[in-house]
Design a protein around this motif. Sequence first.
Motif, PDB file in Angstrom:
ATOM      1  N   LEU A  96      -8.516   2.015   4.205  1.00  0.00           N
ATOM      2  CA  LEU A  96      -7.405   2.940   4.398  1.00  0.00           C
ATOM      3  C   LEU A  96      -7.710   4.285   3.727  1.00  0.00           C
ATOM      4  CD1 LEU A  96      -4.315   0.651   3.715  1.00  0.00           C
ATOM      5  CD2 LEU A  96      -4.966   1.654   5.910  1.00  0.00           C
TER       6      LEU A  96
ATOM      7  N   TYR B 268       0.443   3.786   1.889  1.00  0.00           N
ATOM      8  CA  TYR B 268       0.702   4.136   3.290  1.00  0.00           C
ATOM      9  C   TYR B 268       1.852   3.304   3.851  1.00  0.00           C
ATOM     10  CZ  TYR B 268      -0.133   4.890   8.279  1.00  0.00           C
ATOM     11  OH  TYR B 268       0.012   5.200   9.613  1.00  0.00           O
TER      12      TYR B 268
ATOM     13  N   GLU C 227      -6.604   6.177   1.522  1.00  0.00           N
ATOM     14  CA  GLU C 227      -5.773   6.348   0.329  1.00  0.00           C
ATOM     15  C   GLU C 227      -6.691   6.604  -0.858  1.00  0.00           C
ATOM     16  OE1 GLU C 227      -3.236   3.023  -0.272  1.00  0.00           O
ATOM     17  OE2 GLU C 227      -2.133   3.290   1.604  1.00  0.00           O
TER      18      GLU C 227
ATOM     19  N   THR D  23       0.825  -1.203   0.000  1.00  0.00           N
ATOM     20  CA  THR D  23       0.000   0.000   0.000  1.00  0.00           C
ATOM     21  C   THR D  23       0.864   1.261   0.000  1.00  0.00           C
ATOM     22  OG1 THR D  23      -0.123   0.202   2.429  1.00  0.00           O
ATOM     23  CG2 THR D  23      -1.748  -1.237   1.343  1.00  0.00           C
TER      24      THR D  23
ATOM     25  N   GLN E  27      -7.351   5.104   9.367  1.00  0.00           N
ATOM     26  CA  GLN E  27      -6.244   4.188   9.612  1.00  0.00           C
ATOM     27  C   GLN E  27      -6.389   3.573  11.000  1.00  0.00           C
ATOM     28  OE1 GLN E  27      -3.533   3.166   7.751  1.00  0.00           O
ATOM     29  NE2 GLN E  27      -3.060   1.840   9.475  1.00  0.00           N
TER      30      GLN E  27
END
Length: 256
Positions: free
Chosen positions: A156, A33, A158, A31, A179
């Motif tokens: 998430l 993140y 994103e 990912t 998160q």
Amino acid sequence: MILVLQGTSDGGMITQTLTGQGYRVVAIASTDYGRELAVQYGATLVENELPSETEVWLKQLGVRAVVDARHPFGEMTDDRLAQHCQAMDIIYLHIGRDEINITCHELVHPVNSMPEAAIKAAGLGKTIFLTTGSHDLEYFVALQKTHNIRLVVRVLPEHRVVKKCQDMGIHTRNIVAMQGPFSKQINKALFKMYRAAVVVTKDSGRAGGTDTKIEAALSLKIPVVIVKRPSVIARREYNWEEAVRVINRKLPFHGR
């Protein structure tokens, strides 16, 4: 060089600890993140995934130890990396997570797969709160029309993940981009806010917040569908601190 396959918080702790001790670390995270964290933790090279020519790549980098901290529901049944390491005399350390002792409760419904979880959840309530991220969404999205359910997903924060949910027809008001892991109190507040009728989770262990999800749901008398972990090849498992100690012992860093 140490290779860390991240996917859990333990992977981040290992990367941060080893780089802090002076080791060079290459990290793999699936990912955005995770890759961002790997850079913050000091990894010298960050990749999205293992290359197809894994053995050649490991040799070119001079990898001497591999720490596999992928998520329990990731590529756990794929033992090829361990086999590569054995053939190349590379230390392979698999990071394990304790499984949740699934509560024997009338509101807790263990299942073996995500397709099974979708069908089970659809029969338990009209508003499904999915806490398993953006993977396997198709099984639940397919039931929105046929079973007249409302699907709330926690994913998430994103862009590509949120866009994936939107592209699959999930309305923005039903996307919770946060998160984790989360405390029982936060889970409880979110379940109440979105009027969850059933909660779906995976057994990602306490580190993944599975226990607090279950506790929060049961405190609200909401049924929980929990996907049990897939069968894996038996192997020695380490926690992140044990893995660091093994590397310190077998590959002592002399540059400090």
